[in-house]
Design an enzyme around this catalytic site. Structure first.
Site, mmCIF file in Angstrom:
data_model
loop_
_atom_site.group_PDB
_atom_site.id
_atom_site.type_symbol
_atom_site.label_atom_id
_atom_site.label_comp_id
_atom_site.label_asym_id
_atom_site.label_seq_id
_atom_site.Cartn_x
_atom_site.Cartn_y
_atom_site.Cartn_z
ATOM 1 N N CYS A 97 0.930 -0.693 -0.184
ATOM 2 C CA CYS A 97 0.332 -0.379 -0.136
ATOM 3 C C CYS A 97 0.696 1.161 0.172
ATOM 4 O O CYS A 97 1.964 1.888 1.011
ATOM 5 C CB CYS A 97 -0.679 0.358 1.396
ATOM 6 S SG CYS A 97 -1.765 1.739 0.850
ATOM 7 N N ASN A 103 -2.519 -5.982 -1.208
ATOM 8 C CA ASN A 103 -4.175 -7.231 -2.161
ATOM 9 C C ASN A 103 -4.367 -8.560 -1.290
ATOM 10 O O ASN A 103 -3.124 -9.058 -0.389
ATOM 11 C CB ASN A 103 -4.385 -8.050 -3.732
ATOM 12 C CG ASN A 103 -4.894 -6.349 -4.817
ATOM 13 O OD1 ASN A 103 -5.783 -6.948 -4.964
ATOM 14 N ND2 ASN A 103 -3.717 -6.008 -4.611
#
Lengths: 315, 315
Positions: A244, A253
């Protein structure tokens, strides 16, 4: 008791796009082909192989056209690509991809910062993509993916009504499919149940995919909530790669192998052979030495009860 | 839409027992008191402070009586301990603990290997504990915790009917409360929904707690399934400490801070201040340098939307 979730679900592998675009290591085209071939051999039937963006922006995805051609030669493989705009969509259509995904960010702040367009300008671009696709007589499906659907690191709150307005606008503009994404890992099961139920009520079988990040550990709980709302397709990355950008070290993910295990253990058919997927994970992890990988199953392995549990649950 | 889960839930901290008994580092009594005091200050109101087992078996828990006395001085703190047998239960009752937990393993193979008793011999021991408690006129509640309720690394499958038979036997033997534990991380949301729904139908408000390990990443998804089945109390360990003796490096219990975040973000009141809990996590992580810690939230921190989301969901 009757289960309130589907008997089949699709895990769409997006590691080659969402994963690889977010990390430093650049895989060779041969490595990517091996990944695609092995994922297919492990039973994965939908793979996002890359993105048609200018190579100067994402050099690690510059081989997308070659990967589409390679993947299209594998039997029963549904090949998708991401495109940011009409130019990318034209390349995707020319490549013969089965589906192209255009991301739209429901957060106006995020949209302007990342795409340099307002959300409604993206909707207008989708209408142009639809016209181009139809003019070309191509079969490539168009998916409009509404991101930052549960909040945004820049803007904070994103109004669910605005998310659904934009989703409806994408459908009206000619998107064949629509999806929702928790781009920054802000969703929780209560929000998921609420928003996905409303989205499916609006889009029906044109609703396509849920995309969850595991940034705060809720990825699989959110998938379970979405399953109960009727979602049957989920984006995942092998080894949870991607991270992220707003939270260094945090998960990206949902990991493909973890979701394949969760669904399989619940008796939900994904067509995936988890043993083969774990072998592929090890191979890809070798290529990505030094990158932070995620996922949980690979450490512990499958339970002793796995095969029997899946059979029992499916009975 | 009406949520099918409770508006309040309890996170019972078991890190000082289930966590510390499974790792190498031995915390000092002063460190443990600091942990208990700070957890209480962060809003935690149920803490399992240790176990009354012979000090030669678990020297790291030898200070349990002192910790019970310390914890009992904190206002509104419900203090529990684990005991393996009548001897331990007598010590727990003498210590003034509010609740004692006797573990029973539904897997006969696991029970004999770990407790050196069959499951039914543990039921008989619970009857003796109940008699001793009543004879002493003590208020200490007795919880029978059914472990390996979703399978076992030794035996494999554990029949749900056998799990429920043993749970009923514990109630019949005089347990005031019963719980189910996924000791080895084999549960999935489908199994959880099925088994917890049946357990609550049998035990009613004597059903007390769900205990999930995150060994294969499904901990929070399983909690969400259990919430929907009516479970309102969950065992967790700060920083997910504890690991799994059968899977080196794998996660242990669900991390307290991750579950507090999931529940809080869904508008479920836990009385916990997550900021304070994350500060305590950092402190405990400092004491446990070199141990493998788990949990996800601590890397990314709370979403920008957290406070507002919790308020909205609770409205």
């Amino acid at each position: 008791m009757t289960a309130n979730y589907p008997t089949r679900a699709v895990i769409r592998e997006v590691g080659l796009r969402d994963g690889l675009q977010s990390i430093q290591t650049i895989l060779t085209t041969e490595q990517k082909k091996t990944w695609i071939r092995d994922a297919h051999a492990a039973g994965q039937r939908e793979i996002e192989v890359g993105s048609f963006v200018p190579a100067r922006l994402l050099p690690q995805l510059a081989d997308t056209a070659e990967l589409v051609a390679f993947a299209k030669d594998l039997p029963d493989l549904f090949v998708s690509v991401l495109v940011p705009n009409l130019r990318g969509a034209e390349n995707a259509i020319a490549s013969g991809a089965d589906l192209l995904i255009i991301p739209l960010s429901a957060s106006r702040a995020h949209s302007v910062a990342n795409l340099r367009k307002t959300p409604d300008e993206v909707v207008a671009e989708v209408a142009r993509v639809r016209a181009a696709r139809d003019a070309a007589g191509a079969k490539t499906l168009i998916e409009g993916g509404v991101g930052t659907a549960f909040g945004c690191t820049l803007q904070g709150q994103v109004d669910p009504d605005e998310v659904l307005r934009l989703m409806q606008a994408l459908l009206d503009a000619g998107a064949d499919r629509v999806s929702l994404a928790d781009t920054v890992g802000y969703a929780n099961p209560a929000m998921v149940t609420d928003l996905f139920s409303r989205a499916i009520a609006i889009a029906g079988d044109r609703f396509w995919c849920g995309h969850f990040h595991d940034t705060r550990g809720l990825g699989l709980a959110n998938v379970f909530a979405a399953l109960q709302s009727g979602v049957t397709r989920f984006d995942t990355c092998l080894a949870g790669i991607g991270g992220c950008p707003h939270a260094p070290g945090a998960s990206g993910n949902v990991a493909s192998e973890d979701l394949a295990y969760m669904l399989g253990s619940m008796g939900i058919d994904t067509s995936i052979d988890i043993g083969k997927l774990l072998t592929l994970r090890e191979r890809v992890a070798g290529w990505l030495a030094g990158e932070t990988l995620h996922g949980t199953l690979w450490r512990a392995g499958l339970p002793k009860t796995y095969a029997a549990a899946a059979v029992l649950a499916a009975a």
